[in-house]
Write an enzyme that holds these catalytic residues in place. Sequence first.
Site, PDB file in Angstrom:
ATOM      1  N   CYS A  59      38.105  36.324 -49.168  1.00 52.43           N
ATOM      2  CA  CYS A  59      38.293  37.218 -48.014  1.00 52.43           C
ATOM      3  C   CYS A  59      37.896  36.568 -46.695  1.00 52.43           C
ATOM      4  O   CYS A  59      38.254  37.066 -45.627  1.00 52.43           O
ATOM      5  CB  CYS A  59      37.513  38.504 -48.217  1.00 52.43           C
ATOM      6  SG  CYS A  59      37.818  39.267 -49.802  1.00 52.43           S
ATOM      7  N   ASN A  87      41.259  47.094 -49.105  1.00 51.78           N
ATOM      8  CA  ASN A  87      40.818  45.713 -48.906  1.00 51.78           C
ATOM      9  C   ASN A  87      41.964  44.767 -49.286  1.00 51.78           C
ATOM     10  O   ASN A  87      42.296  44.643 -50.467  1.00 51.78           O
ATOM     11  CB  ASN A  87      39.582  45.469 -49.789  1.00 51.78           C
ATOM     12  CG  ASN A  87      39.045  44.050 -49.676  1.00 51.78           C
ATOM     13  OD1 ASN A  87      39.703  43.166 -49.132  1.00 51.78           O
ATOM     14  ND2 ASN A  87      37.859  43.835 -50.212  1.00 51.78           N
ATOM     15  N   HIS A 115      36.224  41.989 -41.632  1.00 48.76           N
ATOM     16  CA  HIS A 115      36.944  42.096 -42.905  1.00 48.76           C
ATOM     17  C   HIS A 115      36.857  43.545 -43.369  1.00 48.76           C
ATOM     18  O   HIS A 115      35.783  44.151 -43.345  1.00 48.76           O
ATOM     19  CB  HIS A 115      36.297  41.143 -43.921  1.00 48.76           C
ATOM     20  CG  HIS A 115      36.802  41.343 -45.313  1.00 48.76           C
ATOM     21  ND1 HIS A 115      38.135  41.547 -45.605  1.00 48.76           N
ATOM     22  CD2 HIS A 115      36.141  41.397 -46.511  1.00 48.76           C
ATOM     23  CE1 HIS A 115      38.270  41.711 -46.900  1.00 48.76           C
ATOM     24  NE2 HIS A 115      37.084  41.627 -47.472  1.00 48.76           N
TER      25      HIS A 115
END
Length: 367
Positions: free
Chosen positions: A113, A283, A253
């Site tokens: 990520c 996500n 993020h």
Amino acid sequence: MPYAHITGWGMAAPETVLTNDDLSKMVETNDQWIRERTGIRERRIAKDGQTTSSLGVEAALKALTVANLRPTDLDLIICSTSTPDYIFPATACLIQDQIGATKAGAFDLLAACSGFIYAANMAAQAIRSGSIRNALVIGSETLSRFVNWKDRGTCILFGDGAGAFVLQASERPGGVYSAVMHSDGSGGDSLTLQGGGSRYPASEATIHEGRHFITMDGKEVFRFATRVMAQATHEALDAAGMKVEDVNWIVPHQANIRIIEAAARGLKLPMEKFVVNIERYGNTSTASIPIATVEAVEKGQIKPGDKLVMVGFGAGLTWGALTAEWTGPVPSKGHVYPAQYRALGRIRSFVRRAIRFIEGIIFRREL
Ligand code: UT7
């Protein structure tokens, strides 16, 4: 020394929406729990035939259109992904071929990520060094293909999508100012996808053991994330000689709204300074920061001249932050239609394959 400006941006999100209510029919969960514990309401799921490279191509062409840059002018393509089409060839090469970026070098980068921050930093450094002028950075994921749809600890979180930036050299100050990148492999086992690599090559056993699925110790990742978000932001700001008060937007993020709220508390900033769209996409790993940025630019939140911090964390463990002054498209003569290059790229790719085929026949005869 040239500056590395972000001059183009684009995103791609599959049309199929999977809501929390849909998930509650698949695993023991409910909309209220997911919203309260994560901030997610729905996520996008790639349909059959949609892949990490095809989403990447869609985002890339939009970014090139905004930058008004021909794919043939690209020197470098970096695709950040943890869910590539194949282990190799690199997804970046598939994208290079499909958009007809004939002179670009292309490679994949895996920092989970945090990958988009790593990739944007690598592209910016290559521009700053003077070795290239135009780069395309893509963050693309099809996490739905690797999620265990029976594991409520992970399947509620992830979604698919892609975002892309074009970075270009300019003598004008601005663009990417600084970046920090960190890792701690000792925490690697808290978020994994083990199957199909050299330790667990694909076999019946790896399938039965569920090694081709994402596994996660959610609490462990949560603790780590809340620790590093504010810390990495401060480090990147220090490296740029900036203060938290100078920042117009933090693009974090999008993993869990509670992690973003913890970062806001750590930085003593109001949530209004944070770009948040986790509610609609979940996500999307490395794609989450560029997707959030693109939406904020398109909504008119992020404007040219704004100072941003992008900050992320993920498997590895990895984490990092990048500071930039938002440039917007640079004025340029004429109008470029990158999608036309896609059609030309397809023809070119077909011709090159045909030539390779014919060469193969000729060489076999000669042997
Ligand atoms: O990009 C980086 C990727 N990962 C992350 O950022 C993940 C970071 N971690 C998290 O976001 C959170 O840890 C989760 C959202 C994964 C889990 O939230 P949590 O607040 O840490 O929940 P928990 O695991 O402590 O579970 C609390 C309770 C448990 O029940 P009991 O034992 O208290 O009775 C779980 O069994 O909630 C239960 N639970 C659920 N209930 C309904 C866990 N998952 C679910 C679910 N639906 N999906």
